[in-house]
Design a protein around this motif. Structure first.
Motif, PDB file in Angstrom:
ATOM      1  N   GLY A   1       0.786   9.666  -4.118  1.00  0.00           N
ATOM      2  CA  GLY A   1       0.321   9.637  -2.731  1.00  0.00           C
ATOM      3  C   GLY A   1       0.866  10.789  -1.917  1.00  0.00           C
TER       4      GLY A   1
ATOM      5  N   ARG B   1       3.858   6.321  -5.307  1.00  0.00           N
ATOM      6  CA  ARG B   1       4.355   7.011  -4.116  1.00  0.00           C
ATOM      7  C   ARG B   1       4.345   8.525  -4.305  1.00  0.00           C
TER       8      ARG B   1
ATOM      9  N   ALA C   1       1.500   8.525   3.017  1.00  0.00           N
ATOM     10  CA  ALA C   1       0.625   9.355   3.847  1.00  0.00           C
ATOM     11  C   ALA C   1       1.107   9.335   5.301  1.00  0.00           C
ATOM     12  N   GLN C   2       1.532   8.166   5.774  1.00  0.00           N
ATOM     13  CA  GLN C   2       2.093   8.077   7.126  1.00  0.00           C
ATOM     14  C   GLN C   2       3.368   8.912   7.243  1.00  0.00           C
TER      15      GLN C   2
ATOM     16  N   ALA D   1       0.331   4.267  -1.190  1.00  0.00           N
ATOM     17  CA  ALA D   1      -0.349   5.520  -0.836  1.00  0.00           C
ATOM     18  C   ALA D   1      -0.433   5.696   0.676  1.00  0.00           C
ATOM     19  N   ASP D   2      -0.791   4.634   1.387  1.00  0.00           N
ATOM     20  CA  ASP D   2      -0.867   4.733   2.838  1.00  0.00           C
ATOM     21  C   ASP D   2       0.516   4.938   3.446  1.00  0.00           C
ATOM     22  N   GLY D   3       1.528   4.295   2.866  1.00  0.00           N
ATOM     23  CA  GLY D   3       2.880   4.454   3.389  1.00  0.00           C
ATOM     24  C   GLY D   3       3.357   5.885   3.346  1.00  0.00           C
TER      25      GLY D   3
ATOM     26  N   GLU E   1      -3.235  -6.345  -1.915  1.00  0.00           N
ATOM     27  CA  GLU E   1      -2.370  -5.241  -1.507  1.00  0.00           C
ATOM     28  C   GLU E   1      -2.035  -5.408  -0.031  1.00  0.00           C
TER      29      GLU E   1
ATOM     30  N   ALA F   1      -1.340  13.685  -0.049  1.00  0.00           N
ATOM     31  CA  ALA F   1      -1.186  13.928   1.380  1.00  0.00           C
ATOM     32  C   ALA F   1      -0.721  15.355   1.654  1.00  0.00           C
TER      33      ALA F   1
ATOM     34  N   ASP G   1       0.840  -1.192   0.000  1.00  0.00           N
ATOM     35  CA  ASP G   1       0.000   0.000   0.000  1.00  0.00           C
ATOM     36  C   ASP G   1       0.881   1.250   0.000  1.00  0.00           C
TER      37      ASP G   1
ATOM     38  N   GLU H   1       3.861  -0.034   7.281  1.00  0.00           N
ATOM     39  CA  GLU H   1       3.886   0.688   8.553  1.00  0.00           C
ATOM     40  C   GLU H   1       5.146   1.548   8.627  1.00  0.00           C
TER      41      GLU H   1
ATOM     42  N   PRO I   1      -0.465  -4.365   3.703  1.00  0.00           N
ATOM     43  CA  PRO I   1      -0.317  -3.134   4.497  1.00  0.00           C
ATOM     44  C   PRO I   1       1.143  -2.829   4.811  1.00  0.00           C
TER      45      PRO I   1
END
Length: 336
Positions: A201, A198, A169-170, A165-167, A316, A205, A163, A320, A318
């Motif tokens: 994303g 990336r 965003a974090q 986009a989430d990475g 996909e 963000a 993921d 962290e 996750p």
């Protein structure tokens, strides 16, 4: 001895086309098939019977194509693919394209001729070329979605990815909390599918948090690419840099050290992937942890499901953010 290379050269086609013409003639246009078989006969080419026999039945082998085995990211994925495949009774043939999209189709053809199916990791080839290379091949993609002719994701080549986009965003949330409002992004190769995700994303963000995102350019996904990116970052006035991957981030750290810039006191640096090297530098690298071994195992599971006649859907995984010493509060004054 006349080789397949000689036939390909004389016929004016690729090695993979010769292989398909002689082992799976129904997958080759009639005109091309006639030319290849004629040239092979004229040259006296005799296919390797053992290899030909493998393609007629099940080889109990799978192929893995990666862009760079020297990159710790792909070394980790490769080990996971090999371990999972061998546990299921399959051997693994590995090929390295050396980040060259022009040779990927040839390597796909060579691997397909010797295996039951392929895992193709982070291919750099365009969609049309990749779709053509994978025609008739049982394959799974890692970190790359392949669009079908209608634009939707192709069901013929399911994908396992992380993921992105989430990475990122974090990452941006972390930097924002530290006071950073002008952040540089050192992008990877323009042909990288995950790299494009990336950057997209990060832009999304940044808009949500009112952060100025400075695109420093595209760089090779190596240590040297990060070295170059660091100079651009210092010239741009950003207070933090997000790199395409950990290798680039390590190059940025090294260049900043040589230029006398403190990390994280004067500049924060973030990577992506969380390879083992990220913990072996000082300061240790803040990075997005991607489950690389799980990705490799999942790709093999998807491939074997297809080989056994089942269905396999894209997935996909996750990610962290792992916070270490290379990020800190925004510096009080400008970085020189």
């Amino acid at each position: 001895m006349v080789t397949v290379h000689d036939v390909a050269r004389a016929a004016g086609v690729s090695i993979s086309t010769v292989s398909r013409a002689l082992s799976n003639p129904e997958r080759v246009a009639a005109e091309t098939l006639e030319r290849v078989t004629r040239v092979a006969a004229e040259l006296g080419y005799r296919p390797n019977q053992a290899a030909s026999g493998l393609r007629m039945g099940r080889t109990h082998a799978v192929g893995l194509l990666v862009p760079d085995l020297e990159n710790p990211y792909f070394a980790t994925v490769t080990k996971a693919v090999q371990a999972r495949a061998r546990a299921e009774g399959y051997e693994v043939f590995v090929a390295d394209s050396d980040e060259d999209p022009d040779v990927e189709a040839e390597l796909i053809g060579a691997l397909a001729a010797r295996t039951d199916g392929l895992v193709v990791a982070s291919p750099r080839t365009g969609d049309a070329e990749l779709r053509a290379a994978l025609a008739g091949v049982t394959a799974v993609l890692a970190n790359r979605e392949l669009a079908g002719t209608s634009g939707a994701v192709s069901p013929e080549a399911p994908c396992v990815s992380v993921d992105d986009a989430d990475g990122v965003a974090q990452v941006l949330g972390h930097l924002y909390a530290l006071g950073h409002r002008k952040v540089g992004v050192a992008a990877g190769p323009s042909s990288s599918w995950s790299g494009g995700r990336r950057v997209a994303g990060l832009k999304a963000a940044a808009e949500q948090r009112d952060v100025e995102l400075v695109e420093l350019g595209t760089f090779q996904p190596y240590f040297a690419g990060g070295t170059q990116a660091a100079d651009y970052a210092l010239a741009s006035g950003v207070t933090a840099v997000v790199a395409f991957n950990d290798l680039m981030a390590l190059g940025i750290l090294d260049r900043l050290r040589h230029r006398g810039v403190g990390v994280p006191g004067e500049m924060s640096v973030v990577g992506f992937d969380d390879v083992q090297l990220a913990t072996l530098v000082s300061p240790a690298l803040t990075t997005v942890h991607a489950p690389l071994a799980r990705l490799g195992r999942r790709a093999v599971d998807l491939l074997l499901a297809r080989l056994r006649g089942g269905t396999s859907a894209s997935s996909e995984l996750p990610v962290e953010l792992t916070i270490r010493g290379s990020t800190g509060p925004v510096p009080a004054g400008p970085v020189n």
